[in-house]
Design a protein around this motif. Structure first.
Motif, PDB file in Angstrom:
ATOM      1  N   ASN A 248       3.856  -9.051 -88.918  1.00  0.00           N
ATOM      2  CA  ASN A 248       3.747  -8.266 -87.690  1.00  0.00           C
ATOM      3  C   ASN A 248       5.041  -7.475 -87.479  1.00  0.00           C
ATOM      4  O   ASN A 248       5.446  -6.718 -88.339  1.00  0.00           O
ATOM      5  CB  ASN A 248       3.413  -9.163 -86.507  1.00  0.00           C
ATOM      6  N   SER A 249       5.736  -7.685 -86.374  1.00  0.00           N
ATOM      7  CA  SER A 249       6.936  -6.891 -86.094  1.00  0.00           C
ATOM      8  C   SER A 249       8.230  -7.661 -86.347  1.00  0.00           C
ATOM      9  O   SER A 249       9.306  -7.262 -85.906  1.00  0.00           O
ATOM     10  CB  SER A 249       6.916  -6.409 -84.639  1.00  0.00           C
ATOM     11  N   SER A 250       8.141  -8.772 -87.080  1.00  0.00           N
ATOM     12  CA  SER A 250       9.336  -9.566 -87.368  1.00  0.00           C
ATOM     13  C   SER A 250      10.361  -8.728 -88.136  1.00  0.00           C
ATOM     14  O   SER A 250      10.015  -8.072 -89.121  1.00  0.00           O
ATOM     15  CB  SER A 250       8.958 -10.801 -88.186  1.00  0.00           C
ATOM     16  N   PRO A 251      11.619  -8.726 -87.715  1.00  0.00           N
ATOM     17  CA  PRO A 251      12.647  -7.915 -88.399  1.00  0.00           C
ATOM     18  C   PRO A 251      12.819  -8.341 -89.854  1.00  0.00           C
ATOM     19  O   PRO A 251      13.099  -9.507 -90.136  1.00  0.00           O
ATOM     20  CB  PRO A 251      13.914  -8.203 -87.589  1.00  0.00           C
ATOM     21  N   LEU A 252      12.659  -7.383 -90.751  1.00  0.00           N
ATOM     22  CA  LEU A 252      12.666  -7.665 -92.189  1.00  0.00           C
ATOM     23  C   LEU A 252      13.749  -6.864 -92.891  1.00  0.00           C
ATOM     24  O   LEU A 252      13.870  -5.653 -92.692  1.00  0.00           O
ATOM     25  CB  LEU A 252      11.303  -7.316 -92.805  1.00  0.00           C
ATOM     26  N   TYR A 253      14.496  -7.548 -93.751  1.00  0.00           N
ATOM     27  CA  TYR A 253      15.471  -6.855 -94.595  1.00  0.00           C
ATOM     28  C   TYR A 253      14.906  -6.750 -96.007  1.00  0.00           C
ATOM     29  O   TYR A 253      14.493  -7.754 -96.599  1.00  0.00           O
ATOM     30  CB  TYR A 253      16.791  -7.619 -94.633  1.00  0.00           C
ATOM     31  N   HIS A 254      14.892  -5.533 -96.545  1.00  0.00           N
ATOM     32  CA  HIS A 254      14.458  -5.307 -97.924  1.00  0.00           C
ATOM     33  C   HIS A 254      15.680  -5.244 -98.824  1.00  0.00           C
ATOM     34  O   HIS A 254      16.446  -4.275 -98.784  1.00  0.00           O
ATOM     35  CB  HIS A 254      13.658  -4.001 -98.046  1.00  0.00           C
ATOM     36  N   LEU A 255      15.866  -6.272 -99.618  1.00  0.00           N
ATOM     37  CA  LEU A 255      16.944  -6.318-100.588  1.00  0.00           C
ATOM     38  C   LEU A 255      16.358  -5.823-101.916  1.00  0.00           C
ATOM     39  O   LEU A 255      15.717  -6.581-102.641  1.00  0.00           O
ATOM     40  CB  LEU A 255      17.484  -7.744-100.721  1.00  0.00           C
ATOM     41  N   GLY A 256      16.562  -4.547-102.190  1.00  0.00           N
ATOM     42  CA  GLY A 256      15.992  -3.981-103.409  1.00  0.00           C
ATOM     43  C   GLY A 256      16.054  -2.464-103.388  1.00  0.00           C
ATOM     44  O   GLY A 256      16.390  -1.848-102.369  1.00  0.00           O
ATOM     45  N   PRO A 257      15.711  -1.831-104.511  1.00  0.00           N
ATOM     46  CA  PRO A 257      15.843  -0.382-104.651  1.00  0.00           C
ATOM     47  C   PRO A 257      14.712   0.383-103.967  1.00  0.00           C
ATOM     48  O   PRO A 257      13.621  -0.158-103.735  1.00  0.00           O
ATOM     49  CB  PRO A 257      15.786  -0.182-106.172  1.00  0.00           C
ATOM     50  N   ALA A 258      14.973   1.634-103.684  1.00  0.00           N
ATOM     51  CA  ALA A 258      13.981   2.489-103.035  1.00  0.00           C
ATOM     52  C   ALA A 258      12.728   2.669-103.889  1.00  0.00           C
ATOM     53  O   ALA A 258      11.640   2.917-103.357  1.00  0.00           O
ATOM     54  CB  ALA A 258      14.605   3.854-102.717  1.00  0.00           C
ATOM     55  N   LYS A 259      12.856   2.518-105.206  1.00  0.00           N
ATOM     56  CA  LYS A 259      11.688   2.698-106.084  1.00  0.00           C
ATOM     57  C   LYS A 259      10.602   1.665-105.810  1.00  0.00           C
ATOM     58  O   LYS A 259       9.447   1.840-106.237  1.00  0.00           O
ATOM     59  CB  LYS A 259      12.108   2.640-107.556  1.00  0.00           C
ATOM     60  N   ASP A 260      10.955   0.576-105.105  1.00  0.00           N
ATOM     61  CA  ASP A 260       9.972  -0.457-104.775  1.00  0.00           C
ATOM     62  C   ASP A 260       9.349  -0.266-103.402  1.00  0.00           C
ATOM     63  O   ASP A 260       8.593  -1.130-102.927  1.00  0.00           O
ATOM     64  CB  ASP A 260      10.623  -1.849-104.849  1.00  0.00           C
ATOM     65  N   ASN A 261       9.627   0.851-102.744  1.00  0.00           N
ATOM     66  CA  ASN A 261       9.131   1.060-101.386  1.00  0.00           C
ATOM     67  C   ASN A 261       7.616   1.190-101.309  1.00  0.00           C
ATOM     68  O   ASN A 261       7.028   1.034-100.226  1.00  0.00           O
ATOM     69  CB  ASN A 261       9.778   2.307-100.759  1.00  0.00           C
ATOM     70  N   SER A 262       6.965   1.457-102.431  1.00  0.00           N
ATOM     71  CA  SER A 262       5.497   1.528-102.422  1.00  0.00           C
ATOM     72  C   SER A 262       4.875   0.194-102.025  1.00  0.00           C
ATOM     73  O   SER A 262       3.721   0.155-101.591  1.00  0.00           O
ATOM     74  CB  SER A 262       4.977   1.946-103.803  1.00  0.00           C
ATOM     75  N   LEU A 263       5.640  -0.888-102.139  1.00  0.00           N
ATOM     76  CA  LEU A 263       5.161  -2.207-101.727  1.00  0.00           C
ATOM     77  C   LEU A 263       4.809  -2.224-100.245  1.00  0.00           C
ATOM     78  O   LEU A 263       3.969  -3.012 -99.803  1.00  0.00           O
ATOM     79  CB  LEU A 263       6.242  -3.251-102.025  1.00  0.00           C
TER      80      LEU A 263
END
Length: 285
Positions: free
Chosen positions: A85-100
């Motif tokens: 839902n709206s839980s604050p999430l940190y994405h540790l990883g490259p922009a190329k994985d943003n399609s996830l």
């Protein structure tokens, strides 16, 4: 193979391609298995959804016939992301994985303000080392943040270059006392998903004795299948190639040497039923 197995679960990177070029004999092997009535499901620890993995394979020139069915650790990760839902999430990883994160509402924040963390890999796997992540991991650990790892692989070979993966960051986080949840091989959740998918495609309950798993990772592909009572074919010219070439030296490529390597490295798996340098119709040991 068709005489013994109805389904092949096949790893992608290291078996079908090396990140730059695909392996024609491996593709032909799988296409022949399908043409004779077998089912091939590609199973990958890529931190991307199966549609994106398929597009990548087709762009590389791999036959569409063997790309029809894919299960990825990204698929498993996406299911978890849908629960945030709206839980604050940190994405540790490259922009190329943003399609996830396509077609899903995610509240992305920096690591100091997150309640959850998803790790898909190094920001720059060509130039960074695990030491570059100490401050981030220590901050997450101090706040008891669970790190969710979308790719349990430690390393991958891209051509002749060895690159670190998300699993290396997750491993380090565990070493400093952090909690990690893994999506992908060797964990049972992804094997349950792929067997369920096979049952749906075939319209019947498949016995694991009728399934063969093919992979180049002893700690992921072979260990995961082993823990799920699935026969394995180990490809040695993948992620372990450099170690195995040094271990074998000038000796002949023989089964007992590969088994000795596995035992001496204390890899707790059921020994592979078949071993090959690269996926092909011949030269099993």
């Amino acid at each position: 193979m068709n005489n013994h197995y109805e389904v092949i679960i096949c790893d992608i990177w290291g078996v079908l391609h090396n990140g730059k070029n695909y392996f024609p004999r491996a593709v032909k092997f799988l296409k022949d298995f399908i043409d004779k009535g077998g089912l091939v499901i590609l199973l990958t620890n890529a931190p991307r959804r199966s549609k994106n993995v398929r597009d990548y394979l087709l762009k590389m020139g791999i036959d569409s016939g063997i790309c029809q069915y894919i299960v990825s650790s990204g698929d498993c990760t996406f299911e978890w992301l849908n629960t945030l839902n709206s839980s604050p999430l940190y994405h540790l990883g490259p922009a190329k994985d943003n399609s996830l994160f396509d077609n899903i509402k995610i509240n992305k924040v920096n690591f100091e303000n997150c309640d959850d963390c998803i790790c898909t890999g190094f920001f720059d796997e060509y130039n960074e080392s695990i030491e570059d992540y100490e401050s981030i991991l220590n901050n997450l650990k101090e706040r008891s943040i669970t790190l969710h790892c979308a790719n349990p692989d430690l390393y991958v070979n891209k051509g002749s270059t060895i690159l670190p993966c998300a699993g290396l960051i997750a491993q380090r986080y565990e070493e400093v006392g952090g909690k990690v949840v893994y999506f992908g091989k060797p964990y049972s959740i992804i094997y349950d998903q792929v067997i369920k998918r096979a049952n749906q495609i075939l319209g019947k309950q498949i016995s694991k004795k009728q399934v063969l798993a093919i992979g180049d990772g002893l700690y992921t592909d072979i260990m995961g299948a082993s823990m799920n009572d699935i026969d394995t074919l180990f490809i040695t010219d993948g992620v372990h190639k450099e170690q195995l070439d040094e271990y074998i030296g000038n000796s002949e490529f023989e089964r007992n040497i590969i088994i000795n390597f596995i035992q001496e490295n204390n890899i707790n798996i059921k020994m592979p039923k078949y071993i090959q340098r690269e996926l092909d119709f011949f030269n099993y040991i």
